[in-house]
Write a protein that holds these residues in place. Structure first.
Motif, PDB file in Angstrom:
ATOM      1  N   VAL A 509       0.466  -1.508  -0.135  1.00 55.69           N
ATOM      2  CA  VAL A 509       0.104   0.021  -0.447  1.00 55.69           C
ATOM      3  C   VAL A 509       0.933   1.501  -0.064  1.00 55.69           C
ATOM      4  CG1 VAL A 509      -1.657   1.286   1.405  1.00 55.69           C
ATOM      5  CG2 VAL A 509      -1.696  -1.280   1.574  1.00 55.69           C
ATOM      6  N   GLY A 510       0.885   2.366  -0.911  1.00 55.88           N
ATOM      7  CA  GLY A 510       1.751   3.469  -0.892  1.00 55.88           C
ATOM      8  C   GLY A 510       0.591   4.539  -1.331  1.00 55.88           C
ATOM      9  N   ASP A 511       1.412   5.776  -1.928  1.00 53.21           N
ATOM     10  CA  ASP A 511       0.458   6.398  -1.836  1.00 53.21           C
ATOM     11  C   ASP A 511      -0.561   6.926  -2.812  1.00 53.21           C
ATOM     12  OD1 ASP A 511       0.019   9.521  -1.812  1.00 53.21           O
ATOM     13  OD2 ASP A 511       1.540  10.521  -2.567  1.00 53.21           O
ATOM     14  N   GLY A 512      -1.770   6.381  -2.745  1.00 54.14           N
ATOM     15  CA  GLY A 512      -2.855   5.952  -3.339  1.00 54.14           C
ATOM     16  C   GLY A 512      -2.729   5.405  -5.047  1.00 54.14           C
ATOM     17  N   ALA A 524      -6.480   7.869  -9.023  1.00 49.73           N
ATOM     18  CA  ALA A 524      -6.256   9.002 -10.394  1.00 49.73           C
ATOM     19  C   ALA A 524      -6.446  10.615  -9.598  1.00 49.73           C
ATOM     20  CB  ALA A 524      -6.961   9.311 -12.311  1.00 49.73           C
ATOM     21  N   ASN A 525      -6.262  11.720 -10.461  1.00 47.72           N
ATOM     22  CA  ASN A 525      -6.382  12.787  -9.297  1.00 47.72           C
ATOM     23  C   ASN A 525      -7.831  13.306 -10.071  1.00 47.72           C
ATOM     24  OD1 ASN A 525      -3.517  13.947  -9.469  1.00 47.72           O
ATOM     25  ND2 ASN A 525      -3.521  14.692 -11.911  1.00 47.72           N
ATOM     26  N   ASP A 526      -8.685  12.625  -9.823  1.00 44.35           N
ATOM     27  CA  ASP A 526     -10.476  13.182 -10.828  1.00 44.35           C
ATOM     28  C   ASP A 526     -11.168  11.935  -9.542  1.00 44.35           C
ATOM     29  OD1 ASP A 526     -10.202  10.778 -11.832  1.00 44.35           O
ATOM     30  OD2 ASP A 526     -11.086  11.428 -13.603  1.00 44.35           O
ATOM     31  N   GLY A 527      -9.960  11.442  -9.085  1.00 48.38           N
ATOM     32  CA  GLY A 527     -11.089  10.361  -7.990  1.00 48.38           C
ATOM     33  C   GLY A 527     -11.043   8.610  -8.683  1.00 48.38           C
ATOM     34  N   VAL A 539      -4.164  -2.047 -19.473  1.00 49.12           N
ATOM     35  CA  VAL A 539      -4.386  -0.740 -19.129  1.00 49.12           C
ATOM     36  C   VAL A 539      -5.964  -0.367 -18.393  1.00 49.12           C
ATOM     37  CG1 VAL A 539      -3.638   1.532 -17.284  1.00 49.12           C
ATOM     38  CG2 VAL A 539      -1.955  -0.863 -18.902  1.00 49.12           C
ATOM     39  N   TYR A 540      -6.280   0.049 -17.626  1.00 49.72           N
ATOM     40  CA  TYR A 540      -7.721   0.034 -17.469  1.00 49.72           C
ATOM     41  C   TYR A 540      -8.244   0.952 -16.873  1.00 49.72           C
ATOM     42  CZ  TYR A 540      -8.745  -4.591 -18.279  1.00 49.72           C
ATOM     43  OH  TYR A 540      -8.626  -6.338 -18.834  1.00 49.72           O
ATOM     44  N   GLU A 541      -8.061   2.284 -17.553  1.00 47.68           N
ATOM     45  CA  GLU A 541      -8.856   3.523 -16.869  1.00 47.68           C
ATOM     46  C   GLU A 541     -10.194   4.036 -16.751  1.00 47.68           C
ATOM     47  OE1 GLU A 541      -6.951   6.088 -19.618  1.00 47.68           O
ATOM     48  OE2 GLU A 541      -4.739   5.834 -18.435  1.00 47.68           O
ATOM     49  N   ASN A 542     -10.677   5.216 -15.953  1.00 50.37           N
ATOM     50  CA  ASN A 542     -11.495   5.468 -15.553  1.00 50.37           C
ATOM     51  C   ASN A 542     -12.904   4.182 -15.551  1.00 50.37           C
ATOM     52  OD1 ASN A 542     -13.182   7.960 -16.260  1.00 50.37           O
ATOM     53  ND2 ASN A 542     -14.392   7.369 -17.758  1.00 50.37           N
ATOM     54  N   GLN A 543     -11.592   4.019 -13.803  1.00 51.35           N
ATOM     55  CA  GLN A 543     -13.042   2.495 -13.252  1.00 51.35           C
ATOM     56  C   GLN A 543     -13.605   3.887 -11.885  1.00 51.35           C
ATOM     57  OE1 GLN A 543     -13.397  -0.398 -15.032  1.00 51.35           O
ATOM     58  NE2 GLN A 543     -12.460   1.304 -16.569  1.00 51.35           N
TER      59      GLN A 543
END
Length: 890
Positions: A509-512, A524-527, A539-543
C-alpha cells in the motif's frame, strides 16, 4: 395490478371473430401488501374469503382461483380459523384452486434457489390441502426469467400462464397466445398468454349492459387475433383484491348472449392448462405452436416497470445477503451436523427462516413499489431472518466444535465447490468477567502472519449455546476480526488449523496505490481508478466514476430530468485504511457540489484478481440517482448476466438515449438500457460483482451500477417515461431515503469465463470464513482435510459443474442420514462429474430401494444415480441443465 385506463374505452359494436372454445375463470389477484399494509389487506381477505366460501358451497359458481398462492389460505385461516374444514373440502373437490407458489414472487430480484424453495413450500402446502395439479401461474410479475421453464420442470410443472413481458400481437412477433416457452436447457412448458391481462373487472363495475357487452366484444376481438388453430381461449373474470359477486355471473351471461358466444365451461388455470383435450383433440396443433426462448421482457404490450430494480435498494441488499447466508452458509453446516449423526433438530427453524424471507419476495414488496409502511415491515422481516439465522449458525458451530473436539486454533469453512487458496476473514470471541478492567484486558496472541481488522468489547454470546447460562450473562467478551492466509482449503470443507502461514503474495500500500502480484490499482487525480492487469499488461482507466443525476421517476420507473446533466465529485482526500500485507485498502473522500461527501473504500487482497469497493454517503438530497460507472474499450452492446442457473445474454443499443424519446406516448412505456443483476455481469472480459445492487445501465462505452434512486410517489403520470399511472398516486416519502446512510458493495475483476466468475462470486460473498477459538500456536502447519478435526463433505471433479445447494433433507419415516445436492451445468456442452464423499461418509448399503437418486422438487424419484463405489457417484448433466440429487449416507 394495473386497472384498465378509464380513458381507453373499447370501440363500439366490435364484432368478435373468435372461432374457438371459450372458457372463463373467476379469480382474485391478491397483492399481499401494496398500497395498504399486510394486516389491512388481510382483514379484507378475511371478508372476501368468507363470502367466497359461501358462494362455492352454495354452487353459485363451480370454482374459483386463489391467485396461485397458498399463503392466502394461511392468511385467511389466521383470522377465520372456523373456515378450515370448508376450505380444505373445497380444495379437495377442485372448487378452489391454490398454488403452486407459496407467495407470488418477483422473478429477477430473487435467486433461483429462492424460486425453488417458494414452489416447494407452496406445492407441499397445496397438496396437504388436497390439490394435486398445478400450472405455473405468473399473471402479474414484471417480466420473466429465461430459466423459468427449467425451474417449473424441476418442480414437475409442465405448463404456464402469464401476461407481462411478451406481446403476441406485435408485428413480426409470435402471433399466438399459445406457445412453447423453453429454457436454454431445452426444458419447455406449454404456455398461455393472457392477451389483455388478468385484470378484467368490467363485470364488477357499474355500467349499462350495453357498455359491458361492448367491453367483452372488444376483448373477444383482441384475443381472436392471436388464437391459433381453434385452441381454447380463457377469459379471466376478476382483478386485484376483488371478491365474488353473484351479479358478475349474470352480467357475464348477458354479455355472452349478446355477443353470440357460447361458454364451453367455467374452470381454473390449472385445470384449463391440463385439459385432456390439449393432449388429445389438439395434440397436433399444440406441437405446431411456436417456441420462445430466453427472458420475456418486451414492454410493447404491457408495462414492465423496470425502475423497480433500483427502488429502495436496501431491500435488495438485505435480501441477497440473507439468501446467501441461508443457502451457502447455514444449510451446508446443517448438512454436516446431520451427516455426522448429530441429528437435524433445526428443520422447523430453517423452515421459519425461509417462510419469513419469502414473505418479502412478492413483486410489490421486493421491488420497492409499495407504501412506506409495507417496506418498514419488510425491513423488520429481514432483521428477523438474520437474527434466527445467526442463532442457528452459533448453535451449529458449537455442535461441530464439541463433536470434533476442537479446543483451540481456527475452525475454517469453505462452502464453495472449489478448493480455496487465499485470504480468509475469521471472527474471534473471547469471554471475560465484567469485573475486569477493560484497559487491562489482553487479547489472545495474534500470530505475525495474521492481520487484525477490528476489536471491540460486547456481550458474551455463550448463552446462545449454553442453556444453563442466564440470557443476561454477567460476562462480556472481546470480539475481534482478523485475516489469515490459507492454502488449499478443501471444497465443501471444514478444517482446523493451529497455526497460519504468511502470504506468498502480499499487498503493498502506497500513496494512492494498492498492488499485489496480480493487479496494480492507482487513484487518478479526478478520483477514478486506473487498474493494471499485471498478467496481461492491459490498463483499464476511468474505473469507478461516481455520478449524481437529477431524477423525476416514481417507484416503478426511473426517469432522468432533461437538460439537467449529472455531476461527478472531486477528490478531496486519500488515506490508507488497511496497510496489508493480507489486505490493503484506501479510503477516498469524494465531494459533490450540492450533496454530502461520499466515502469510497477500495480494497485489494493478497493473491486476488478482484478489486472490491464499499461506498457510504449520508443522503440529504431528494430526487437524485447515484451511480458508479466503469469504462470499457468499446461501446457496450452486449452483457452476459448471471441467470438463476444459466448465463443470460442481453443486447443493447449503446447509442440509445431515453431522454430523446421522452415523453412516452399515452399508455406506453419507454424501453431502457437497464437490466437486473443476480450476483454478477460480464462485459468485454470484465466481471462486475455486486452484493445486492440489483441494477446496471449501459451508457455508450460504460456500464453504471445504481446505488440509489430517490422518489416520493408510488405512481406518477408525469415521469416522461411511462404514459399513464401504474398504480395509485400515493405519496411515499420513504422512497427518498433522506437522512439515511446509503451503502453499497461491488467489485471488479478481469475475468471473461462464466464459470470462473461464478466461483469468484462465491468467494466474494464469503463462501470461505472462519472462527478463532483460542490462542494461536506458532509455526506454519496448514493442516489438511484429513487431519484432526478435518471434514470434507463432498468434492466435484469438474469445475464446470456448479453446486447451487447442499442441505439436509428429512424424508418421512426414515432413520437414515439424507442430504440433497443441486448441481447446475451453465455451459453449452454435456458435462460429466464425479462426486466423492469424505472419508467416514459412505452411501448406505441398499437392502431395498436406491440410495442415490435424481429427484424433482416434489420428492418424486426420476432415476437412479450411477454409483462407482460407496464413496463415489457419477452424473451427467446436459447443457444448461440442473439436477437435484438425493443421497442416503452412513
Amino acid at each position: 395490478m394495473n386497472a384498465p385506463n378509464p380513458d381507453a374505452s373499447p370501440a363500439q359494436s366490435v364484432q368478435p371473430t373468435l372461432h374457438a372454445p371459450l372458457f372463463a375463470y373467476f379469480h382474485t389477484h391478491w397483492d399481499r401488501e401494496w398500497y395498504l399494509p399486510f394486516r389491512t389487506y388481510q382483514h379484507r381477505l378475511a371478508q372476501v374469503g368468507y363470502k367466497l366460501v359461501e358462494a362455492l358451497e352454495a354452487e353459485v359458481i363451480p370454482c374459483f382461483a386463489f391467485d396461485g398462492q397458498t399463503i392466502l389460505v394461511d392468511d385467511l385461516l389466521e383470522l377465520r380459523p372456523h373456515l378450515t374444514v370448508s376450505l380444505q373440502r373445497l380444495i379437495q373437490q377442485g372448487k378452489l384452486s391454490v398454488g403452486p407458489w407459496y407467495v407470488m414472487p418477483d422473478e429477477f430480484l430473487v435467486s433461483g434457489e429462492s424460486l425453488l424453495r417458494n414452489l416447494t413450500l407452496g406445492i407441499a402446502r397445496a397438496k396437504a390441502l388436497g390439490q394435486h395439479s398445478f400450472t405455473g401461474y405468473i399473471p402479474d410479475t414484471f417480466g420473466h426469467s429465461a430459466d423459468m421453464p427449467l425451474i417449473f420442470q424441476l418442480c414437475g410443472i409442465k405448463t404456464a400462464m402469464l401476461w407481462r413481458g411478451i406481446n403476441p400481437a406485435k408485428p413480426g412477433g409470435i402471433g399466438s397466445a399459445w406457445f412453447w416457452w423453453a429454457s436454454a436447457s431445452g426444458d419447455r412448458v406449454l404456455t398461455y398468454h393472457l392477451t389483455t391481462g388478468y385484470f378484467q373487472n368490467v363485470f364488477h363495475m357499474a355500467g349499462s349492459d350495453a357498455e359491458k357487452t361492448d367491453w367483452f366484444r372488444a376483448w373477444l376481438a383482441a384475443v381472436a387475433q392471436v388464437s391459433p388453430d381453434g385452441l381454447p381461449v380463457l377469459y379471466p373474470v376478476g382483478a386485484d383484491h376483488l371478491g365474488f359477486d353473484a351479479g358478475t355471473v349474470t352480467d357475464l351471461d348477458h354479455a355472452l348472449a349478446q355477443a353470440h358466444m357460447p361458454l364451453a365451461g367455467i374452470t381454473t388455470p390449472d385445470r384449463f392448462m391440463t385439459m385432456q383435450r390439449l393432449g388429445q383433440d389438439y395434440a397436433e396443433a399444440v406441437e405446431r405452436l411456436p417456441e420462445v426462448r430466453g427472458e420475456l421482457v418486451d414492454c410493447s404490450g404491457q408495462y414492465l416497470l423496470k425502475g423497480t430494480f433500483s427502488s429502495r435498494m436496501q431491500l435488495k441488499q438485505a435480501n441477497r445477503h440473507l439468501e446467501w447466508r441461508l443457502v451457502h452458509r447455514l444449510e451446508p453446516k446443517l448438512a454436516w451436523v446431520a451427516l455426522l449423526g448429530l441429528g437435524f433438530a433445526e428443520a422447523a427453524s430453517l423452515d421459519t427462516c425461509w417462510r419469513l424471507l419469502l414473505k418479502n419476495h412478492p413483486h410489490d414488496s421486493i421491488c420497492g413499489c409499495s407504501v412506506d409502511a409495507v417496506h418498514l415491515q419488510n425491513e423488520d422481516r429481514f432483521r428477523q431472518v438474520g437474527q434466527l439465522a445467526e442463532a442457528l449458525e452459533h448453535s451449529v458451530i458449537d455442535q461441530l466444535k464439541t463433536h470434533l473436539g476442537i479446543e483451540e486454533g481456527l475452525m475454517l469453512f469453505n462452502h464453495s465447490d472449489e478448493p480455496y487458496t487465499g485470504v480468509v476473514e475469521v471472527q474471534g470471541h473471547f469471554p471475560f468477567h465484567r469485573d475486569q478492567d477493560e484497559a487491562d484486558l489482553a487479547d489472545p496472541p495474534l500470530p505475525e502472519a495474521a492481520q487484525l481488522l477490528s476489536r471491540c468489547v460486547g456481550l458474551d454470546e455463550t448463552y446462545l449455546t449454553n442453556y444453563s447460562c442466564l440470557p443476561l450473562s454477567e460476562h462480556q467478551a472481546i470480539h475481534r476480526s482478523s485475516l489469515v492466509w490459507v492454502s488449499q482449503l478443501p471444497a465443501q470443507g471444514l478444517t482446523t488449523l493451529e497455526a497460519v502461514a504468511p502470504t506468498p503474495d502480499p499487498v503493498t500500500v502506497g500513496d494512492g496505490l494498492l498492488e499485489n502480484g496480480q493487479l496494480r490499482v492507482e487513484v487518478a487525480n479526478d478520483g477514478t481508478l486506473t487498474v493494471t492487469d499485471k498478467q496481461t499488461g492491459q490498463v483499464y482507466e476511468n474505473q469507478c466514476r461516481f455520478t449524481l443525476r437529477p431524477e423525476q421517476g416514481d417507484s416503478y420507473n426511473a426517469a432522468p430530468v432533461p437538460l439537467q446533466p449529472a455531476q461527478s465529485p472531486k477528490l478531496k482526500a486519500v488515506e490508507v485504511a488497511e496497510a496489508g500485507p493480507l489486505r490493503g485498502a484506501l479510503s477516498l473522500t469524494l465531494g459533490f457540489k450540492n450533496a454530502e461527501p461520499l466515502t469510497l473504500l477500495v480494497r485489494l487482497a493478497a493473491g486476488s484478481r478482484r478489486v472490491a469497493f464499499y461506498v457510504r454517503q449520508l443522503n440529504t438530497q431528494p430526487f437524485q440517482c447515484l451511480q458508479a460507472s466503469f469504462a470499457f474499450l468499446e461501446p457496450v452492446d452486449r452483457v452476459v448476466a448471471q441467470g438463476h442457473f444459466t448465463p443470460v445474454e442481453r443486447r443493447y443499443d449503446p447509442n440509445y438515449d431515453i431522454i430523446k424519446q421522452m415523453p412516452a406516448p399515452r399508455l406506453t412505456e419507454l424501453p431502457t438500457n437497464t437490466g437486473p443483476i443476480q450476483q454478477f455481469i460480464q462485459i468485454q472480459g470484465i466481471t462486475l460483482f455486486t452484493q445486492g445492487l440489483a441494477e446496471y445501465e449501459c451508457q455508450g462505452s460504460s456500464v453504471a451500477l445504481t446505488l440509489h434512486r430517490g422518489f416520493d410517489m408510488l405512481s406518477a403520470d408525469d415521469t416522461g417515461v411511462r404514459g399513464s399511472h401504474a398504480g395509485p398516486p400515493l405519496p411515499v416519502p420513504g422512497g427518498q431515503r433522506l437522512g439515511e446512510t446509503l451503502e453499497g458493495a461491488f467489485a471488479w475483476a478481469p475475468m471473461a469465463d462464466y464459470t470462473a466468475a461464478w466461483h469468484e462470486a462465491q468467494r466474494y460473498y464469503g463462501a470461505c470464513h472462519g472462527y478463532e477459538l483460542s490462542a494461536f500456536g506458532q509455526g506454519h502447519d496448514q493442516g489438511n482435510d484429513h487431519g484432526p478435526g478435518g471434514q470434507r463433505f463432498v468434492s466435484l471433479d469438474n469445475p464446470s459443474v456448479l453446486m447451487t445447494a447442499c442441505r439436509p433433507y428429512l424424508p418421512d419415516a426414515t432413520v437414515h442420514h439424507v442430504c440433497r445436492l443441486r448441481l447446475a451445468n451453465p455451459t453449452d456442452a454435456q458435462q460429466w462429474c464425479t462426486l466423492t464423499f469424505a472419508e467416514g461418509l459412505a452411501l448406505r448399503h441398499a437392502t431395498s430401494g436406491p440410495v442415490a437418486l435424481e429427484v424433482n422438487l416434489l420428492g418424486e424419484a426420476l432415476k437412479p444415480v450411477q454409483i462407482l463405489s460407496p464413496q463415489q457417484v457419477k452424473v451427467m448433466l446436459m447443457p444448461y441443465s440442473v439436477k437435484t440429487l438425493q443421497f442416503e449416507l452412513v
